[in-house]
Design an enzyme around this catalytic site. Structure first.
Site, mmCIF file in Angstrom:
data_model
loop_
_atom_site.group_PDB
_atom_site.id
_atom_site.type_symbol
_atom_site.label_atom_id
_atom_site.label_comp_id
_atom_site.label_asym_id
_atom_site.label_seq_id
_atom_site.Cartn_x
_atom_site.Cartn_y
_atom_site.Cartn_z
ATOM 1 N N GLU A 119 -16.402 -10.637 -5.486
ATOM 2 C CA GLU A 119 -17.249 -11.659 -6.125
ATOM 3 C C GLU A 119 -18.327 -12.156 -5.176
ATOM 4 O OE1 GLU A 119 -13.082 -12.042 -7.867
ATOM 5 O OE2 GLU A 119 -14.028 -11.431 -6.013
ATOM 6 N N ARG A 141 0.364 7.252 -10.430
ATOM 7 C CA ARG A 141 -0.803 6.386 -10.288
ATOM 8 C C ARG A 141 -1.883 7.077 -9.466
ATOM 9 N NH1 ARG A 141 -2.292 3.926 -5.590
ATOM 10 N NH2 ARG A 141 -3.537 2.006 -5.707
ATOM 11 N N GLU A 173 -1.757 -11.010 -11.970
ATOM 12 C CA GLU A 173 -2.643 -11.063 -10.802
ATOM 13 C C GLU A 173 -4.095 -11.312 -11.245
ATOM 14 O OE1 GLU A 173 -0.445 -7.480 -8.331
ATOM 15 O OE2 GLU A 173 -2.550 -7.832 -7.946
ATOM 16 N N HIS A 222 0.844 -1.209 0.000
ATOM 17 C CA HIS A 222 0.000 0.000 0.000
ATOM 18 C C HIS A 222 0.874 1.252 0.000
ATOM 19 C CE1 HIS A 222 -3.625 -2.347 0.452
ATOM 20 N NE2 HIS A 222 -3.018 -3.057 1.381
ATOM 21 N N GLU A 228 -8.403 0.080 -9.096
ATOM 22 C CA GLU A 228 -7.031 0.121 -9.584
ATOM 23 C C GLU A 228 -6.575 -1.336 -9.570
ATOM 24 O OE1 GLU A 228 -3.873 -0.826 -9.930
ATOM 25 O OE2 GLU A 228 -3.054 0.136 -8.163
ATOM 26 N N GLU A 278 -13.011 -4.326 0.135
ATOM 27 C CA GLU A 278 -11.640 -4.782 0.335
ATOM 28 C C GLU A 278 -11.667 -6.175 0.963
ATOM 29 O OE1 GLU A 278 -8.454 -4.000 -0.463
ATOM 30 O OE2 GLU A 278 -8.160 -5.907 0.565
ATOM 31 N N GLY A 291 -11.518 -3.308 -4.480
ATOM 32 C CA GLY A 291 -10.137 -3.503 -4.051
ATOM 33 C C GLY A 291 -9.584 -2.189 -3.543
HETATM 34 N N1 LIG Z 1 -3.413 -3.011 -8.954
HETATM 35 C C1 LIG Z 1 -3.143 -4.100 -8.266
HETATM 36 N N2 LIG Z 1 -2.588 -5.171 -8.838
HETATM 37 N N3 LIG Z 1 -3.442 -4.142 -6.976
HETATM 38 C C2 LIG Z 1 -3.955 -2.946 -6.277
HETATM 39 C C3 LIG Z 1 -5.265 -3.248 -5.588
HETATM 40 C C4 LIG Z 1 -5.087 -4.399 -4.655
HETATM 41 C C5 LIG Z 1 -6.101 -4.295 -3.493
HETATM 42 O O1 LIG Z 1 -7.328 -4.853 -3.939
HETATM 43 C C6 LIG Z 1 -7.722 -5.909 -3.077
HETATM 44 N N4 LIG Z 1 -8.427 -6.892 -3.914
HETATM 45 C C7 LIG Z 1 -7.945 -7.533 -4.993
HETATM 46 N N5 LIG Z 1 -8.890 -8.350 -5.512
HETATM 47 C C8 LIG Z 1 -10.008 -8.187 -4.748
HETATM 48 C C9 LIG Z 1 -11.312 -8.744 -4.770
HETATM 49 N N6 LIG Z 1 -11.670 -9.653 -5.710
HETATM 50 N N7 LIG Z 1 -12.211 -8.348 -3.841
HETATM 51 C C10 LIG Z 1 -11.848 -7.440 -2.892
HETATM 52 N N8 LIG Z 1 -10.618 -6.884 -2.796
HETATM 53 C C11 LIG Z 1 -9.715 -7.258 -3.726
HETATM 54 C C12 LIG Z 1 -6.430 -6.422 -2.485
HETATM 55 O O2 LIG Z 1 -6.652 -7.060 -1.236
HETATM 56 C C13 LIG Z 1 -5.612 -5.148 -2.333
HETATM 57 O O3 LIG Z 1 -5.860 -4.486 -1.130
#
Ligand SMILES: NC(=[NH2+])NCCC[C@H]1O[C@@H](n2cnc3c(N)ncnc32)[C@H](O)[C@@H]1O
Length: 435
Positions: free
Chosen positions: A204, A128, A227, A119, A218, A175, A152
């Site tokens: 989901e 970003r 990812e 974070h 994001e 989250e 997220g």
């Molecule tokens: N740009 C990225 N690559 N990652 C940035 C966002 C990542 C944040 O989204 C949350 N996160 C990711 N997928 C999910 C999901 N399906 N549902 C809720 N939170 C999520 C994850 O726990 C993290 O705090």
């Protein structure tokens, strides 16, 4: 988990990746297999980008990797993996049942977001974070009274921007990991409890009290898709976005360019030619395997190292993109603008945020070499052997990002190229990201 197939003989004929998923279910021996039940089951089949031909008979033993929905399970039979209708299989009690690893590796994935490290990296990335603030600011009037979902949300920065810069009626900040508890504190600390509701859970699975006018997230990973958080965004879009509503980003593009990488090549390969006056070249095959097999995420290519004009090889429209499209194929044709050594391909992405107002201006987040560096940096795909190229040469070929059929957050990047269209001077290489 081992399951035995019962009842029906299923012959699932599935085509190669198609603009839409087609399947033919021949009714099995079971007279009760009504076509409407099949059609109904098909309509709820998770959107697929590829389901290998899978046929099985009563009594077969399937290895179930995952149960993404109650009706369709992700299973393997004789090395072929695909979706099977859960209704025709039964769990066989198996005393030495091995826990099957979750193909989404959610525990590890969401676990990595429980601490501040990632974070802090994301919040410290001004390009970003300012891009999202710019989007909210530009659309502050249109956001008045709207329902927003921040998928997220992490520490909730986008949701806090919405409450700070606009007057939405509510922001559902979703989250999955325990960071959500701290996000609630940040919302309270900044006086936005009336606007921002933090929901802990996977996008989901959570239940929202209403559909939303704006879905913002994001979700971009290295090389855009790594990812595959984008799948969560598509599922949430289909489930919670009102007709004609807005998703931010609105579109995404993956850009590729052939580059010279003298520094990296010297550091990892040329080094072995004469360290301290000795010949260490027998170690070069090991170095190639160790340093050039996987993509390098932390690469900062300079414009001067680009041998040709970059080109968008893959474009994603977030309003029409389907999960089955996430096996993406891109073609490229580069005209070499400066002679040099072709060491590698560099990839980066750009996302666009359309305005909510007809005449409003879009916002762009470009992670390429002509923009401010971001925490994504760029992805470097090193050739096994460098190629000398001259101005006017062409480098043509294809890039395929193929999702890992088992480890759902991972993918393989296939690159195939030819110099001046020759059939001899060609190259092909597969880069695992990461499994
Ligand atoms: N740009 C990225 N690559 N990652 C940035 C966002 C990542 C944040 O989204 C949350 N996160 C990711 N997928 C999910 C999901 N399906 N549902 C809720 N939170 C999520 C994850 O726990 C993290 O705090």
């Amino acid at each position: 988990m081992i399951h035995i197939v019962l009842r029906w003989d299923f012959h699932v004929v599935v085509f190669q990746p198609q603009p839409h998923f087609q399947s033919l279910f021949k009714s099995g021996q079971n007279p009760s297999s009504s076509s409407s039940r099949n059609d109904d089951a098909i309509s709820r089949l998770p959107a697929l980008f590829y389901v290998p031909q899978l046929s099985f008979s009563s009594g077969d033993m399937l290895l179930v990797h995952a149960k993404p929905t109650s009706e369709w399970w992700w299973a393997e039979l004789h090395g072929v993996i695909g979706y099977v209708p859960a209704s025709v299989i039964r769990q066989e009690p198996d005393e030495e049942e091995e826990p099957v690893e979750d193909p989404w590796q959610d525990e590890e994935y969401f676990g990595s977001y429980k601490t501040l490290k990632l974070h802090l990296e994301m919040l410290s990335d001004k390009s970003r974070t300012e891009a999202y603030r710019h989007v909210i600011f530009n659309n502050s009037a249109a956001l008045r009274g709207k329902v927003v979902m921040d998928l997220g949300c992490g520490t909730g920065i986008i949701s806090l921007f919405c409450a700070q810069l606009a007057q939405p009626s509510v922001v559902y900040a979703v989250e999955a990991c325990s960071m959500a508890a701290y996000t609630r504190q940040l919302v309270k600390q900044n006086g936005f409890e009336e606007v921002v509701t933090v929901l802990q859970g996977r996008a989901e699975e959570i239940q929202l009290p209403e559909k939303v006018d704006v879905l913002v997230s994001e979700w971009m990973g290295s090389c855009l898709l790594f990812e595959f958080m984008v799948e969560s965004v598509l599922l949430a879009r289909d489930r919670w976005l009102k007709e004609g509503a807005v998703t931010w980003p609105s579109s995404a593009a993956l850009t590729l360019v052939p580059c010279q990488a003298d520094g990296y090549y010297a550091e990892k390969m040329a080094f072995w030619e004469h360290p301290y006056g000795l010949d260490f070249t027998p170690l070069q095959p090991l170095a190639r395997q160790e340093f050039f097999t996987k993509p390098r995420f932390s690469h900062l290519v300079e414009p001067a190292e680009c041998l040709a004009a970059p080109c968008h090889v893959i474009r994603l429209d977030m309003y029409t993109l389907q999960i089955r499209d996430l096996e993406v194929l891109g073609r490229f044709l580069f005209c070499v603008e400066r002679s040099g050594i072709f060491h590698e391909f560099t990839a980066w992405f750009t996302v666009h945020f359309n305005s909510m107002e007809a005449e409003g201006s879009a916002v762009e987040l470009d992670t390429g070499p002509s923009a401010e560096p971001t925490h994504w940096k760029r992805t470097l795909f090193m050739l096994d052997r460098p190629v000398s190229v001259c101005a006017g040469d062409s480098i043509s070929g294809t890039i395929v990002l193929r999702r890992n059929p088992v480890w759902r957050r991972h993918m393989n990047v296939f690159l195939h190229w030819s110099i001046n269209g020759s059939t001899e001077d060609v190259g092909t290489k597969t880069f695992p990201m990461w499994r």
